[in-house]
Design an enzyme around this catalytic site. Structure first.
Site, PDB file in Angstrom:
ATOM      1  N   CYS A   1     -47.737 -20.150 -20.022  1.00  0.00           N
ATOM      2  CA  CYS A   1     -48.117 -19.444 -20.818  1.00  0.00           C
ATOM      3  C   CYS A   1     -47.882 -19.750 -22.329  1.00  0.00           C
ATOM      4  O   CYS A   1     -48.523 -20.087 -23.407  1.00  0.00           O
ATOM      5  CB  CYS A   1     -47.491 -18.062 -20.869  1.00  0.00           C
ATOM      6  SG  CYS A   1     -47.247 -17.223 -19.415  1.00  0.00           S
TER       7      CYS A   1
ATOM      8  N   ARG B   1     -40.792 -25.389 -10.251  1.00  0.00           N
ATOM      9  CA  ARG B   1     -39.816 -24.012 -10.347  1.00  0.00           C
ATOM     10  C   ARG B   1     -38.864 -24.060  -9.080  1.00  0.00           C
ATOM     11  O   ARG B   1     -38.976 -24.564  -7.974  1.00  0.00           O
ATOM     12  CB  ARG B   1     -40.321 -22.557  -9.844  1.00  0.00           C
ATOM     13  CG  ARG B   1     -41.491 -22.436 -11.280  1.00  0.00           C
ATOM     14  CD  ARG B   1     -42.006 -21.307 -10.765  1.00  0.00           C
ATOM     15  NE  ARG B   1     -43.142 -20.278 -11.867  1.00  0.00           N
ATOM     16  CZ  ARG B   1     -43.928 -19.777 -10.931  1.00  0.00           C
ATOM     17  NH1 ARG B   1     -44.429 -18.757 -10.198  1.00  0.00           N
ATOM     18  NH2 ARG B   1     -45.127 -18.970 -12.475  1.00  0.00           N
TER      19      ARG B   1
ATOM     20  N   GLN C   1     -50.843 -24.314 -11.367  1.00  0.00           N
ATOM     21  CA  GLN C   1     -51.636 -23.033 -11.373  1.00  0.00           C
ATOM     22  C   GLN C   1     -52.879 -23.542 -12.043  1.00  0.00           C
ATOM     23  O   GLN C   1     -53.510 -23.807 -12.606  1.00  0.00           O
ATOM     24  CB  GLN C   1     -51.019 -22.311 -12.344  1.00  0.00           C
ATOM     25  CG  GLN C   1     -49.586 -21.904 -11.707  1.00  0.00           C
ATOM     26  CD  GLN C   1     -48.470 -20.549 -12.468  1.00  0.00           C
ATOM     27  OE1 GLN C   1     -48.600 -21.259 -13.272  1.00  0.00           O
ATOM     28  NE2 GLN C   1     -48.270 -19.621 -11.802  1.00  0.00           N
TER      29      GLN C   1
ATOM     30  N   ASP D   1     -54.400 -21.930 -13.593  1.00  0.00           N
ATOM     31  CA  ASP D   1     -54.266 -20.373 -15.192  1.00  0.00           C
ATOM     32  C   ASP D   1     -54.949 -20.517 -16.305  1.00  0.00           C
ATOM     33  O   ASP D   1     -55.340 -21.609 -16.563  1.00  0.00           O
ATOM     34  CB  ASP D   1     -52.767 -21.448 -15.870  1.00  0.00           C
ATOM     35  CG  ASP D   1     -51.721 -20.016 -15.521  1.00  0.00           C
ATOM     36  OD1 ASP D   1     -51.929 -18.779 -15.994  1.00  0.00           O
ATOM     37  OD2 ASP D   1     -50.769 -21.026 -16.203  1.00  0.00           O
TER      38      ASP D   1
ATOM     39  N   HIS E   1     -54.948 -17.801 -19.694  1.00  0.00           N
ATOM     40  CA  HIS E   1     -54.912 -17.007 -21.559  1.00  0.00           C
ATOM     41  C   HIS E   1     -55.806 -16.342 -21.591  1.00  0.00           C
ATOM     42  O   HIS E   1     -56.123 -17.431 -22.697  1.00  0.00           O
ATOM     43  CB  HIS E   1     -52.794 -17.345 -21.733  1.00  0.00           C
ATOM     44  CG  HIS E   1     -52.401 -17.773 -20.561  1.00  0.00           C
ATOM     45  ND1 HIS E   1     -52.014 -18.940 -20.155  1.00  0.00           N
ATOM     46  CD2 HIS E   1     -51.406 -16.908 -20.227  1.00  0.00           C
ATOM     47  CE1 HIS E   1     -50.798 -18.455 -19.397  1.00  0.00           C
ATOM     48  NE2 HIS E   1     -50.760 -17.541 -18.864  1.00  0.00           N
TER      49      HIS E   1
ATOM     50  N   LYS F   1     -50.741  -5.286 -14.079  1.00  0.00           N
ATOM     51  CA  LYS F   1     -51.600  -5.727 -13.797  1.00  0.00           C
ATOM     52  C   LYS F   1     -52.491  -5.639 -12.235  1.00  0.00           C
ATOM     53  O   LYS F   1     -52.060  -4.705 -11.400  1.00  0.00           O
ATOM     54  CB  LYS F   1     -51.092  -7.140 -12.912  1.00  0.00           C
ATOM     55  CG  LYS F   1     -49.384  -6.450 -11.857  1.00  0.00           C
ATOM     56  CD  LYS F   1     -48.887  -7.774 -11.194  1.00  0.00           C
ATOM     57  CE  LYS F   1     -47.375  -7.041 -10.234  1.00  0.00           C
ATOM     58  NZ  LYS F   1     -46.964  -8.312  -9.796  1.00  0.00           N
TER      59      LYS F   1
ATOM     60  N   HIS G   1     -53.064 -12.799 -18.756  1.00  0.00           N
ATOM     61  CA  HIS G   1     -52.675 -14.151 -18.073  1.00  0.00           C
ATOM     62  C   HIS G   1     -53.461 -13.529 -16.520  1.00  0.00           C
ATOM     63  O   HIS G   1     -53.577 -12.596 -15.708  1.00  0.00           O
ATOM     64  CB  HIS G   1     -51.758 -13.758 -17.749  1.00  0.00           C
ATOM     65  CG  HIS G   1     -50.991 -14.964 -16.383  1.00  0.00           C
ATOM     66  ND1 HIS G   1     -50.270 -15.875 -16.622  1.00  0.00           N
ATOM     67  CD2 HIS G   1     -50.998 -15.086 -15.188  1.00  0.00           C
ATOM     68  CE1 HIS G   1     -50.009 -16.750 -16.129  1.00  0.00           C
ATOM     69  NE2 HIS G   1     -50.702 -15.774 -14.826  1.00  0.00           N
TER      70      HIS G   1
END
Length: 596
Positions: free
Chosen positions: A282, A311, A329, A331, A333, A417, A463
């Site tokens: 992000c 992580r 990911q 991912d 945004h 979410k 996201h």
RNA sequence: GCCGGGGUAGCUCAACGGUAGAGCAAUCGCUUCGUAAGCGAUAGGUUGUGGGUUCGAAUCCCAUCCCCGGCUCCA
């Protein structure tokens, strides 16, 4: 038999839960009788079964199960009714203290002001809010499954108890079907198939939770990535790439150094500055947004990346491809104006459904998580943003006629979410896609855009991840298909084998032509019997096998075998190539051979 | 991280205080075969790692790493 079926009828679910909860009581009784000194805690019904947590001087192992099951059977056959009785807190406390059950006393202390009930069958009584079958004789088809540690009240600061898991069903058929499903799940285990099919590995020398994609797995990954990127571009996303590490100042700004600290790898010092591996993408996408002044004309800005994050996950939680320390990911945004959020959420949902359809998942469960409106102080962002976003999430789903469950108070502190769990081929749910608002980071980074009236406004940020992570999605795909991937995903699509050495040139030529036609083909020219070659190809779960013997070469045709065992003689090469090309293009999950 | 169970050849497993073994895979031969394992030979291990106990350790003890079932957490 599966998670989706569970929701079919609340009434039947209730009686199933009652059966399982009752079974837990009977197990507790049997355990206390067989292992003196065992203290009871709680024992609820869960999906497909039940458990009971014990504090016992005895170390339970699976070898104890037959004795416990035998005693349970005796108790159940004793034909004892379950009797509930309301009881005063004082009396209940006296009862549990006299029996030396400290956990029950503690539970009782937590029930202040509530009605206290005890449930008794035969000689066994439990502090319990009820939900039992009428009589122990209903408990007939059960099996103890496993023993595991569990913290008292789920808190890792509390002592570790021993949890015995079991399953119980109204009929033998249902019990057997469930046990068969468990076996099936074991056979599909992606860690097992990943090794057997040579798709991926984890290397001790490199470290736990770090995935090595072998050639066949990497080939599948390429296909998954290509499909997703192409689809993202078509849907108006912009693809970006960002670094794997960043100065800690970025993580201070984003706040990850405080609220996500426990999951981040420690600092790497470079020229007196500290850097950290990224646990999320992000902030990087935000920096791209912030790189220049944005106008409302730029919105919505959809930045997508296959972003690899690291992580720190505690060692005990790692699990094959499903829980790792480094993963990629899919991912994205989306930065947008308030009036655009519904359309953007709808676009995300539409994309997610496309993913499911394409990869052969027909069932899914949607969950909308909202804030706890009573405690706005626990959340980041303005109340009106929360309300608007939550309304958009729900509205998108209901307009599409998608059923969802609303979970109040389950949202993260930074935004509401939609989570999507998909249901795999044998009925197991998997958390996958997520569409999540973030009211926190735009604020932390001071994001703005210039509105039509010249004022500076804060964009909303959504996201969104669809695969979730490529690693996890791959693991789920392996289990969903049990390794028999549809043609378009199969790392190797056709194995061409020679019957004898004579056909070697013909086999090589055919492999060459298939490859040029865009099919992934390989030759098996080993001096083995055809049975052995077929067997090896079957174990590799290759979708199509082609055998070339003297008869085929003489007639200029192919002998085709599908991995489901069907065989076709005298197939024309052209129709074979056409059928496979069509099947591949359509991304069908079942062979389209029959309509060739 | 915590509780419990485990790490023996590439894989699946045996030996469980007394000289580490089998099947499959691999390599080399022989076999040329019509839809799930042809035959033989060879090679392969400081029993996860490090310490300790013992005349002797894969086996017992301690530490450590990794894996498995859960808990907590999670894409």
């Amino acid at each position: 038999m599966n998670a989706a079926a569970k929701a079919e009828s609340p009434a039947s679910q209730q009686s199933l839960d009652a059966l399982r909860h009752s079974c837990a009581h009977v197990m507790a009784q049997a355990v206390q009788e067989l292992f003196p000194g065992t203290k009871i805690t709680i024992g609820p019904a869960i999906d497909n079964g039940f458990y009971y947590d014990f504090d016992s001087p005895h170390r339970f192992t699976e070898e104890d199960f037959p004795a416990i099951e035998k005693r349970m059977r005796q108790i159940a056959e004793g034909n004892h009714p379950f009797v509930g009785k309301e009881i005063s807190p004082e009396e209940s406390r006296k009862y549990w203290e006299s029996r030396g059950e400290p956990y029950k006393v503690e539970i009782l202390d937590g029930l202040k002001g509530q009605t206290i009930t005890h449930y008794t069958h035969g000689t066994f009584t439990d502090l319990c809010r009820g939900g039992h079958c009428e009589n122990t004789r209903a408990i007939r088809h059960f099996k103890l499954l496993s023993v595991a540690g569990a913290y008292w009240r789920g808190d890792e600061k509390n002592p570790m108890l021993q949890r015995l898991y079991g399953t119980a069903w109204p009929s033998k058929q249902e019990l057997d079907a469930y046990l068969k499903m468990l076996d099936e799940a074991k056979a599909r285990d992606h860690r097992k198939l990943g090794a057997a099919l040579d798709l991926f590995s984890v290397q001790d020398l490199a470290g736990p939770g770090l995935i090595f994609w072998h050639p066949k797995g990497a080939r599948m990954r390429l296909i998954m990535e290509d499909w997703l990127k192409t689809e993202a571009l078509r849907r108006g996303y912009d693809l970006v790439n960002t670094p794997h590490i960043a100065n800690v100042e970025l993580w201070n700004t984003s706040g990850h150094r405080s609220f996500y600290k426990d999951n981040m790898f420690s600092e790497i010092e470079v020229e007196k500055a500290d850097y950290q591996l990224k646990p999320m993408n992000c902030p990087f996408h935000i920096l791209i947004y912030k790189n220049r002044l944005r106008s409302y004309r730029d919105l919505p800005l959809r930045l997508a990346e296959l972003g690899t994050v690291y992580r720190y996950e505690r060692s005990g939680v790692l699990h094959g491809l499903l829980r790792v320390r480094g993963f990629t990911q899919d991912d994205a945004h989306i930065f947008c104006a308030p009036e655009q959020i519904e359309a953007e959420v709808d676009g995300c949902v539409d994309f997610a459904l496309e993913v499911f359809k394409t990869f052969g998942f027909s069932r899914y469960v949607m969950e909308v998580s909202t804030w706890d409106a009573a405690k706005p102080g626990d959340y980041s962002g303005a109340a009106e943003d929360w309300e608007r976003a939550q309304k958009a999430l729900e509205s998108v789903l209901s307009k599409r006629g998608i059923e969802y469950s609303l979970i109040k108070g389950e949202a993260a502190f930074y935004g509401p979410k939609i989570d999507v769990k998909l249901i795999d081929a044998i009925g197991r749910p998997w958390q996958l896609s997520t569409v999540q608002f973030d009211f926190n980071l735009p604020q932390k980074f001071g994001l703005e855009y210039v509105a039509a009236d010249g004022s500076h406004r804060r964009p909303l940020m959504v996201h969104r991840a669809l695969y979730g992570s490529i690693e996890r999605f791959f693991g789920i795909l392996i289990e969903h298909y049990a390794g028999s991937f549809p043609l378009w995903l199969a790392p190797l699509q056709v194995k061409v084998m020679s019957l004898t050495d004579e056909q070697a040139p013909a086999v090589r030529d055919l492999v060459g032509r298939l490859s040029r036609a865009g099919l992934r083909a390989a030759a098996d020219l080993r001096p083995e019997k055809i049975n052995a070659k077929i067997r090896d190809a079957q174990l590799e779960k290759i979708p199509y096998m082609v055998v070339l013997g003297p008869r085929d070469v003489a007639a200029g045709v192919l002998s085709v075998r599908l991995r489901d065992g069907r065989q076709f003689q005298g197939v024309k090469e052209e129709s074979f190539v056409n059928a496979l090309s069509r099947e591949q293009d359509l991304k069908r999950t079942a062979p389209s051979w029959e309509d060739a």
